[in-house]
Design an enzyme around this catalytic site. Sequence first.
Site, PDB file in Angstrom:
ATOM      1  N   LYS A 115       0.822  -1.213   0.000  1.00 58.36           N
ATOM      2  CA  LYS A 115       0.000   0.000   0.000  1.00 58.36           C
ATOM      3  C   LYS A 115       0.854   1.259   0.000  1.00 58.36           C
ATOM      4  CE  LYS A 115      -4.422  -1.289   0.050  1.00 58.36           C
ATOM      5  NZ  LYS A 115      -4.303  -2.401  -0.882  1.00 58.36           N
ATOM      6  N   LYS A 195      -2.368 -10.976  -8.132  1.00 55.92           N
ATOM      7  CA  LYS A 195      -3.755 -11.402  -7.899  1.00 55.92           C
ATOM      8  C   LYS A 195      -4.738 -10.412  -8.500  1.00 55.92           C
ATOM      9  CE  LYS A 195      -4.373  -8.949  -3.624  1.00 55.92           C
ATOM     10  NZ  LYS A 195      -5.495  -8.483  -2.883  1.00 55.92           N
ATOM     11  N   LYS A 198      -8.857  -4.759  -7.155  1.00 55.77           N
ATOM     12  CA  LYS A 198      -9.605  -3.567  -7.558  1.00 55.77           C
ATOM     13  C   LYS A 198      -8.671  -2.436  -7.943  1.00 55.77           C
ATOM     14  CE  LYS A 198     -12.471  -4.332  -3.951  1.00 55.77           C
ATOM     15  NZ  LYS A 198     -13.454  -4.185  -2.871  1.00 55.77           N
TER      16      LYS A 198
HETATM   17  P1  TYM Z   1     -10.724  -6.470   0.773  1.00 54.89           P
HETATM   18  O1  TYM Z   1     -11.880  -5.583   0.504  1.00 54.89           O
HETATM   19  O2  TYM Z   1      -9.405  -6.045   0.280  1.00 54.89           O
HETATM   20  O3  TYM Z   1     -10.974  -7.921   0.216  1.00 54.89           O
HETATM   21  C1  TYM Z   1     -12.178  -8.571   0.515  1.00 54.89           C
HETATM   22  C2  TYM Z   1     -11.998 -10.057   0.472  1.00 54.89           C
HETATM   23  O4  TYM Z   1     -11.672 -10.504  -0.853  1.00 54.89           O
HETATM   24  C3  TYM Z   1     -10.532 -11.340  -0.806  1.00 54.89           C
HETATM   25  N1  TYM Z   1      -9.786 -11.179  -2.052  1.00 54.89           N
HETATM   26  C4  TYM Z   1      -9.370 -12.203  -2.797  1.00 54.89           C
HETATM   27  N2  TYM Z   1      -9.494 -13.539  -2.653  1.00 54.89           N
HETATM   28  C5  TYM Z   1      -8.983 -14.332  -3.617  1.00 54.89           C
HETATM   29  N3  TYM Z   1      -8.345 -13.843  -4.715  1.00 54.89           N
HETATM   30  C6  TYM Z   1      -8.201 -12.511  -4.908  1.00 54.89           C
HETATM   31  N4  TYM Z   1      -7.617 -12.043  -5.994  1.00 54.89           N
HETATM   32  C7  TYM Z   1      -8.725 -11.626  -3.924  1.00 54.89           C
HETATM   33  N5  TYM Z   1      -8.759 -10.278  -3.795  1.00 54.89           N
HETATM   34  C8  TYM Z   1      -9.412 -10.029  -2.634  1.00 54.89           C
HETATM   35  C9  TYM Z   1      -9.727 -10.853   0.380  1.00 54.89           C
HETATM   36  O5  TYM Z   1      -8.852 -11.842   0.833  1.00 54.89           O
HETATM   37  C10 TYM Z   1     -10.844 -10.568   1.353  1.00 54.89           C
HETATM   38  O6  TYM Z   1     -11.264 -11.751   1.975  1.00 54.89           O
HETATM   39  N6  TYM Z   1      -8.811  -6.720   5.288  1.00 54.89           N
HETATM   40  C11 TYM Z   1     -10.000  -7.214   4.580  1.00 54.89           C
HETATM   41  C12 TYM Z   1     -11.257  -6.543   5.087  1.00 54.89           C
HETATM   42  C13 TYM Z   1     -11.493  -6.754   6.539  1.00 54.89           C
HETATM   43  C14 TYM Z   1     -11.733  -8.001   7.187  1.00 54.89           C
HETATM   44  C15 TYM Z   1     -11.898  -7.684   8.562  1.00 54.89           C
HETATM   45  C16 TYM Z   1     -11.834  -9.306   6.741  1.00 54.89           C
HETATM   46  C17 TYM Z   1     -11.500  -5.804   7.496  1.00 54.89           C
HETATM   47  N7  TYM Z   1     -11.746  -6.346   8.720  1.00 54.89           N
HETATM   48  C18 TYM Z   1     -12.138  -8.694   9.493  1.00 54.89           C
HETATM   49  C19 TYM Z   1     -12.090 -10.307   7.697  1.00 54.89           C
HETATM   50  C20 TYM Z   1     -12.231 -10.004   9.055  1.00 54.89           C
HETATM   51  C21 TYM Z   1      -9.760  -6.987   3.106  1.00 54.89           C
HETATM   52  O7  TYM Z   1      -8.689  -7.047   2.631  1.00 54.89           O
HETATM   53  O8  TYM Z   1     -10.771  -6.660   2.338  1.00 54.89           O
END
Ligand code: TYM
Length: 328
Positions: A115, A195, A198
Amino acid sequence: MKTRVLSGIRPTGMLHLGNYFGAVKGMIQLQDDPDRETLYMVADLHAITTPYDPRVLRADTRSVVMSYLAAGLNPEKSTLFVQSDLAEYHAQLSFYFSSVTSVARMQHLPTYKDKIRQHPDNVTMALLNYPLLMAADILVYKAGLVPVGLDQEPHIEVAREIARKMNAVYGLNFPEPERFATSGEYVPSLSGEGKMSKSVVGSYISVLDDLPTIQKSLARAPTDSGTGVSEDMPVSVKNLLQLVELFQGSQRRQEYEVLYTSSGIRYGDLKKELAQAIYTELEPIQQKYRELEKSSEYVEQVIAQGAGKARQITQQTIDETKQAMGFG
Ligand code: TYM
């Protein structure tokens, strides 16, 4: 007692196939398991850790709730809520956690390094604190299982470390949470590198994309001549085959692998078939999403009810923690 499950997605635009496979599919699977109690949130507090526009945050938050509902999360079975509705509990616990966490530990996390590379002008305390808030999200509900993609493993590890420290130092009883992995725990980028994400244009297919858009995105995915030895198969082709496996099954993938070492893969046909398979899976979600767009009152009701249910759990954890830490 039922194992508690907690997960969340940041409201930073439409969900893509990585979010859908890595997180939402696991969330749905666990919701239907009678031995689990499932809580799923929209991680809107996490959205402010990278540059964002307050004017679109609220709409993006609703959009994630609608995507949850459209994909099959059921408010009768799962508690669906918005993180900022419980900000006083989540943020409070994360501050307590900061007292048992070193700055260096946070600075060395791969997600933090990524990031700060992406946003060198936005190296904020919120960004550094991201994993602490995530640990608080999980542990304020004493959740033992977290359905998230592979990229989140380092954060779950931090949550485990914090749970251990809080338990050792203050005699608390936080569980050490585990990640719940799906078959799509790592959905690759369409660009052939890293991967699906977004933040990388051309890397993703959104769950709301129509068939022509999916076709166009796949058309841009790099390939090769279509034949070769399997050991030398380029990553971009392996990625396409992984999508084939996710949407069309492992047998179809194996058929393509055989073609690769014999008469050759015709990527035009592969991409056409794959686009159709992806769209077939997404179409019912899109239809439901469009219906929900017309029922904003229902969506608000789901969010309010979810906040009420979540609050019944959080207060107790905060009370115990404050007591153990010498407050009050
Ligand atoms: P975020 O919004 O970045 O991603 C949301 C979820 O999507 C999964 N993900 C993927 N899985 C497989 N392949 C990919 N290319 C891929 N891109 C994204 C992420 O692993 C995630 O599960 N930190 C979290 C948000 C969060 C959270 C939490 C999750 C905040 N508090 C507590 C669980 C428990 C996140 O990165 O969101």
